[in-house]
Design a protein around this motif. Structure first.
Motif, PDB file in Angstrom:
ATOM      1  N   ALA A  77       0.831  -1.203   0.000  1.00  0.00           N
ATOM      2  CA  ALA A  77       0.000   0.000   0.000  1.00  0.00           C
ATOM      3  C   ALA A  77       0.869   1.259   0.000  1.00  0.00           C
ATOM      4  N   ASP A  78       2.135   1.119   0.393  1.00  0.00           N
ATOM      5  CA  ASP A  78       3.056   2.256   0.449  1.00  0.00           C
ATOM      6  C   ASP A  78       3.839   2.462  -0.845  1.00  0.00           C
ATOM      7  N   ILE A  79       3.608   1.598  -1.847  1.00  0.00           N
ATOM      8  CA  ILE A  79       4.304   1.701  -3.131  1.00  0.00           C
ATOM      9  C   ILE A  79       3.307   2.187  -4.175  1.00  0.00           C
ATOM     10  N   ARG A  80       3.697   3.194  -4.941  1.00  0.00           N
ATOM     11  CA  ARG A  80       2.841   3.681  -6.035  1.00  0.00           C
ATOM     12  C   ARG A  80       3.481   3.308  -7.361  1.00  0.00           C
ATOM     13  N   VAL A  81       2.641   2.836  -8.292  1.00  0.00           N
ATOM     14  CA  VAL A  81       3.080   2.575  -9.666  1.00  0.00           C
ATOM     15  C   VAL A  81       2.127   3.336 -10.565  1.00  0.00           C
ATOM     16  N   VAL A  82       2.671   4.239 -11.373  1.00  0.00           N
ATOM     17  CA  VAL A  82       1.863   5.122 -12.213  1.00  0.00           C
ATOM     18  C   VAL A  82       2.289   4.960 -13.669  1.00  0.00           C
ATOM     19  N   GLN A  83       1.325   4.737 -14.567  1.00  0.00           N
ATOM     20  CA  GLN A  83       1.632   4.716 -15.997  1.00  0.00           C
ATOM     21  C   GLN A  83       1.736   6.164 -16.462  1.00  0.00           C
ATOM     22  N   THR A  84       2.867   6.526 -17.060  1.00  0.00           N
ATOM     23  CA  THR A  84       3.069   7.916 -17.491  1.00  0.00           C
ATOM     24  C   THR A  84       3.009   8.076 -19.001  1.00  0.00           C
ATOM     25  N   SER A  85       3.098   6.948 -19.748  1.00  0.00           N
ATOM     26  CA  SER A  85       3.027   7.011 -21.196  1.00  0.00           C
ATOM     27  C   SER A  85       2.593   5.647 -21.713  1.00  0.00           C
ATOM     28  N   PRO A  86       1.724   5.514 -22.688  1.00  0.00           N
ATOM     29  CA  PRO A  86       1.111   6.569 -23.477  1.00  0.00           C
ATOM     30  C   PRO A  86      -0.023   7.294 -22.760  1.00  0.00           C
ATOM     31  N   SER A  87      -0.612   6.680 -21.732  1.00  0.00           N
ATOM     32  CA  SER A  87      -1.625   7.424 -20.988  1.00  0.00           C
ATOM     33  C   SER A  87      -0.897   8.256 -19.940  1.00  0.00           C
ATOM     34  N   THR A  88      -1.604   9.145 -19.307  1.00  0.00           N
ATOM     35  CA  THR A  88      -0.932   9.990 -18.317  1.00  0.00           C
ATOM     36  C   THR A  88      -1.535   9.765 -16.949  1.00  0.00           C
ATOM     37  N   CYS A  92      -1.412  -2.213 -21.451  1.00  0.00           N
ATOM     38  CA  CYS A  92      -0.561  -1.295 -22.199  1.00  0.00           C
ATOM     39  C   CYS A  92      -1.402  -0.772 -23.364  1.00  0.00           C
ATOM     40  N   GLU A  93      -1.855   0.460 -23.277  1.00  0.00           N
ATOM     41  CA  GLU A  93      -2.785   1.021 -24.251  1.00  0.00           C
ATOM     42  C   GLU A  93      -2.171   1.120 -25.639  1.00  0.00           C
ATOM     43  N   GLY A  94      -3.026   1.017 -26.649  1.00  0.00           N
ATOM     44  CA  GLY A  94      -2.580   1.148 -28.028  1.00  0.00           C
ATOM     45  C   GLY A  94      -2.554  -0.199 -28.713  1.00  0.00           C
ATOM     46  N   SER A  95      -1.989  -0.216 -29.919  1.00  0.00           N
ATOM     47  CA  SER A  95      -1.874  -1.462 -30.668  1.00  0.00           C
ATOM     48  C   SER A  95      -0.558  -1.457 -31.429  1.00  0.00           C
ATOM     49  N   GLY A  96      -0.132  -2.637 -31.826  1.00  0.00           N
ATOM     50  CA  GLY A  96       1.133  -2.751 -32.532  1.00  0.00           C
ATOM     51  C   GLY A  96       2.308  -2.512 -31.595  1.00  0.00           C
ATOM     52  N   PRO A  97       3.509  -2.448 -32.151  1.00  0.00           N
ATOM     53  CA  PRO A  97       4.692  -2.213 -31.312  1.00  0.00           C
ATOM     54  C   PRO A  97       4.604  -0.861 -30.605  1.00  0.00           C
ATOM     55  N   ARG A  98       4.844  -0.870 -29.324  1.00  0.00           N
ATOM     56  CA  ARG A  98       4.790   0.371 -28.551  1.00  0.00           C
ATOM     57  C   ARG A  98       5.531   0.198 -27.231  1.00  0.00           C
ATOM     58  N   ARG A  99       5.700   1.306 -26.564  1.00  0.00           N
ATOM     59  CA  ARG A  99       6.405   1.338 -25.284  1.00  0.00           C
ATOM     60  C   ARG A  99       5.507   2.011 -24.254  1.00  0.00           C
ATOM     61  N   CYS A 100       5.240   1.299 -23.167  1.00  0.00           N
ATOM     62  CA  CYS A 100       4.523   1.902 -22.042  1.00  0.00           C
ATOM     63  C   CYS A 100       5.559   2.245 -20.982  1.00  0.00           C
ATOM     64  N   GLU A 101       5.417   3.388 -20.389  1.00  0.00           N
ATOM     65  CA  GLU A 101       6.377   3.874 -19.402  1.00  0.00           C
ATOM     66  C   GLU A 101       5.661   3.960 -18.048  1.00  0.00           C
ATOM     67  N   TYR A 102       6.308   3.471 -17.011  1.00  0.00           N
ATOM     68  CA  TYR A 102       5.743   3.497 -15.657  1.00  0.00           C
ATOM     69  C   TYR A 102       6.719   4.178 -14.712  1.00  0.00           C
ATOM     70  N   ARG A 103       6.194   4.764 -13.672  1.00  0.00           N
ATOM     71  CA  ARG A 103       7.015   5.367 -12.620  1.00  0.00           C
ATOM     72  C   ARG A 103       6.693   4.616 -11.335  1.00  0.00           C
ATOM     73  N   VAL A 104       7.714   4.025 -10.728  1.00  0.00           N
ATOM     74  CA  VAL A 104       7.564   3.293  -9.472  1.00  0.00           C
ATOM     75  C   VAL A 104       8.065   4.202  -8.355  1.00  0.00           C
ATOM     76  N   ILE A 105       7.190   4.442  -7.383  1.00  0.00           N
ATOM     77  CA  ILE A 105       7.510   5.362  -6.287  1.00  0.00           C
ATOM     78  C   ILE A 105       7.483   4.567  -4.981  1.00  0.00           C
ATOM     79  N   PRO A 106       8.673   4.206  -4.467  1.00  0.00           N
ATOM     80  CA  PRO A 106       8.739   3.415  -3.230  1.00  0.00           C
ATOM     81  C   PRO A 106       8.537   4.309  -2.004  1.00  0.00           C
ATOM     82  N   PRO A 107       8.257   3.709  -0.834  1.00  0.00           N
ATOM     83  CA  PRO A 107       8.085   4.515   0.375  1.00  0.00           C
ATOM     84  C   PRO A 107       9.391   5.165   0.832  1.00  0.00           C
TER      85      PRO A 107
END
Length: 86
Positions: free
Chosen positions: A25-36, A59-74
Protein backbone atom coordinates in the motif's frame (compact mmCIF):
# COMPACT_ATOMS: atom_id res chain seq x y z
CA UNK A 1 7.38 -7.43 -20.28
CA UNK A 2 4.12 -7.37 -22.24
CA UNK A 3 1.81 -10.38 -22.64
CA UNK A 4 -0.07 -10.39 -25.95
CA UNK A 5 -3.73 -11.35 -25.89
CA UNK A 6 -7.20 -9.81 -25.90
CA UNK A 7 -5.60 -7.04 -23.83
CA UNK A 8 -1.90 -6.32 -23.99
CA UNK A 9 -0.99 -6.63 -20.33
CA UNK A 10 2.19 -5.16 -18.92
CA UNK A 11 3.74 -7.18 -16.11
CA UNK A 12 5.93 -5.29 -13.68
CA UNK A 13 7.80 -7.28 -11.04
CA UNK A 14 8.52 -5.46 -7.78
CA UNK A 15 11.07 -7.04 -5.47
CA UNK A 16 11.95 -5.98 -1.95
CA UNK A 17 15.74 -5.66 -1.97
CA UNK A 18 15.82 -4.23 1.55
CA UNK A 19 16.04 -5.89 4.92
CA UNK A 20 12.66 -4.76 6.28
CA UNK A 21 9.15 -5.79 5.17
CA UNK A 22 7.31 -3.29 2.95
CA UNK A 23 3.54 -2.90 2.73
CA UNK A 24 2.53 -2.70 -0.95
CA UNK A 25 0.00 0.00 0.00
CA UNK A 26 3.06 2.26 0.45
CA UNK A 27 4.30 1.70 -3.13
CA UNK A 28 2.84 3.68 -6.03
CA UNK A 29 3.08 2.57 -9.67
CA UNK A 30 1.86 5.12 -12.21
CA UNK A 31 1.63 4.72 -16.00
CA UNK A 32 3.07 7.92 -17.49
CA UNK A 33 3.03 7.01 -21.20
CA UNK A 34 1.11 6.57 -23.48
CA UNK A 35 -1.63 7.42 -20.99
CA UNK A 36 -0.93 9.99 -18.32
CA UNK A 37 -1.00 9.43 -14.59
CA UNK A 38 -2.92 6.15 -14.52
CA UNK A 39 -2.23 4.75 -11.05
CA UNK A 40 -2.13 0.95 -10.85
CA UNK A 41 -3.66 -1.12 -8.08
CA UNK A 42 -2.88 -4.63 -6.87
CA UNK A 43 -3.47 -6.86 -3.85
CA UNK A 44 -2.31 -5.30 -0.63
CA UNK A 45 0.32 -7.54 0.92
CA UNK A 46 3.38 -7.26 3.08
CA UNK A 47 6.41 -7.76 0.88
CA UNK A 48 9.06 -9.58 2.91
CA UNK A 49 12.77 -9.03 2.17
CA UNK A 50 13.60 -10.85 -1.07
CA UNK A 51 9.90 -11.37 -1.95
CA UNK A 52 8.35 -10.33 -5.29
CA UNK A 53 4.90 -9.07 -6.27
CA UNK A 54 3.61 -8.67 -9.85
CA UNK A 55 1.66 -5.60 -10.98
CA UNK A 56 -0.45 -5.96 -14.15
CA UNK A 57 -1.72 -3.16 -16.39
CA UNK A 58 -3.16 -2.82 -19.89
CA UNK A 59 -0.56 -1.29 -22.20
CA UNK A 60 -2.79 1.02 -24.25
CA UNK A 61 -2.58 1.15 -28.03
CA UNK A 62 -1.87 -1.46 -30.67
CA UNK A 63 1.13 -2.75 -32.53
CA UNK A 64 4.69 -2.21 -31.31
CA UNK A 65 4.79 0.37 -28.55
CA UNK A 66 6.40 1.34 -25.28
CA UNK A 67 4.52 1.90 -22.04
CA UNK A 68 6.38 3.87 -19.40
CA UNK A 69 5.74 3.50 -15.66
CA UNK A 70 7.02 5.37 -12.62
CA UNK A 71 7.56 3.29 -9.47
CA UNK A 72 7.51 5.36 -6.29
CA UNK A 73 8.74 3.42 -3.23
CA UNK A 74 8.09 4.51 0.38
CA UNK A 75 11.84 5.08 0.83
CA UNK A 76 14.44 5.87 -1.80
CA UNK A 77 14.22 7.36 -5.27
CA UNK A 78 11.40 6.86 -7.78
CA UNK A 79 12.40 5.06 -10.96
CA UNK A 80 11.10 4.84 -14.52
CA UNK A 81 10.28 1.39 -15.93
CA UNK A 82 9.78 0.87 -19.68
CA UNK A 83 7.63 -2.03 -20.91
CA UNK A 84 7.91 -2.91 -24.59
CA UNK A 85 4.98 -4.48 -26.43
CA UNK A 86 5.67 -6.01 -29.82
Amino acid sequence: FCIQGALDNSSIYLRNLGTNPVNTADIRVVQTSPSTTTELRWDLVTLSPGATVIVYDECEGSGPRRCEYRVIPPVGRPMSVPVLCT
